[in-house]
Design a protein around this motif. Structure first.
Motif, short mmCIF file in Angstrom:
data_model
loop_
_atom_site.label_atom_id
_atom_site.label_comp_id
_atom_site.label_asym_id
_atom_site.label_seq_id
_atom_site.Cartn_x
_atom_site.Cartn_y
_atom_site.Cartn_z
N LEU A 11 0.83 -1.20 0.00
CA LEU A 11 0.00 0.00 0.00
C LEU A 11 0.86 1.25 0.00
CD1 LEU A 11 -2.83 -1.02 2.47
CD2 LEU A 11 -3.10 -0.41 0.08
N GLU A 12 1.89 1.23 0.83
CA GLU A 12 2.73 2.43 0.92
C GLU A 12 3.45 2.72 -0.38
OE1 GLU A 12 5.29 2.29 4.40
OE2 GLU A 12 3.49 2.35 5.65
N GLU A 58 2.56 1.86 -3.42
CA GLU A 58 1.61 2.36 -4.42
C GLU A 58 1.26 3.80 -4.13
OE1 GLU A 58 1.05 1.10 -7.20
OE2 GLU A 58 2.24 -0.60 -6.54
N ARG A 59 0.99 4.05 -2.87
CA ARG A 59 0.61 5.40 -2.51
C ARG A 59 1.72 6.40 -2.86
NH1 ARG A 59 -3.18 8.06 1.67
NH2 ARG A 59 -1.83 7.71 3.43
#
Lengths: 119, 119
Positions: free
Chosen positions: A88-89, A91-92
DNA sequence: GAGATATTTAGCCGGATGGCTTACTGTCTT
DNA sequence: AAGACAGTAAGCCATCCGGCTAAATATCTC
């Protein structure tokens, strides 16, 4: 090649997290180990049904359990959620970087616009 | 009550993330919008199959799309992954806090142990 | 060693998922 | 107006999911 395994692993972790019962179990285990029975009692559910969740939690490597005597104790793995969080990190980060670039692009545009306006 | 909705929402987001194709789409969209066709081409998959993924991505509010003419453009929502990330971070925080407490508990124990040893 | 306790195994069931094909509907392009 | 193009709709199919019950297996406890 190792990538495929990695993918399948993320599949499993996110699938594991996609169920409310399992998230609740994780939340509970975050504040200390517990036996299958203890965990099951809080979720109006037959034990065998509940066991399936435990199995999913173990297969996705979020939880470990060990049986002593007739009771199986479960606990969170130390690095339980890092894979998911990591994905997630990353991608973010890409996404935010791009937004920033877009911002400065727009800024550049409006500077040019102003420059033109000042001609 | 709002909690239930919240739960179902997390269910959807994590389910959405549990598929490699959809994660790849998110990764691609992170570096800019794209049409359904463009996206589909990169995943050896019939368009109708691919459309189902797009629908899942939209229903979990990770992606928005808009059709102009005959082409549908997709982009990531600005806050696409915050719910998932938020949940993970909160859980992790509880978990780490507990580990710290455990550490200091053990420390206390061994202090007592030492004290006893010194009797 | 009998009975209570804590899982575990096996298998049923309805509904969701993720792929497919084939046929349809609009929207360009010429 | 014809044909190419981008997406949708409908529906088939195998497999997975998440619940259940009933029966089996250990392991305590008395």
């Amino acid at each position: 090649m190792g990538l495929v395994i990695h993918m399948a692993y993320l599949d499993r972790v996110f699938h594991c997290l996609s169920d409310g019962t399992r998230r609740a179990v994780i939340a509970q285990l975050a504040s200390g180990p517990a036996s299958v029975g203890e965990l099951a009692r809080r979720h109006h559910m037959a034990l065998p049904s509940f066991m399936k969740h435990i199995r999913v939690l173990e297969e996705s490597e979020v939880v470990i359990s060990r049986k002593t005597g007739r009771v199986r104790m479960c606990q969170l793995r130390p690095d339980a959620l890092t894979a998911a969080q990591g994905w997630l990190e990353r991608e973010r980060r890409v996404w935010e970087t791009r937004l920033d670039q877009l911002d400065s692009f727009i800024e550049t545009l409006s500077e040019k616009e102003n420059a033109r306006g000042n001609r």
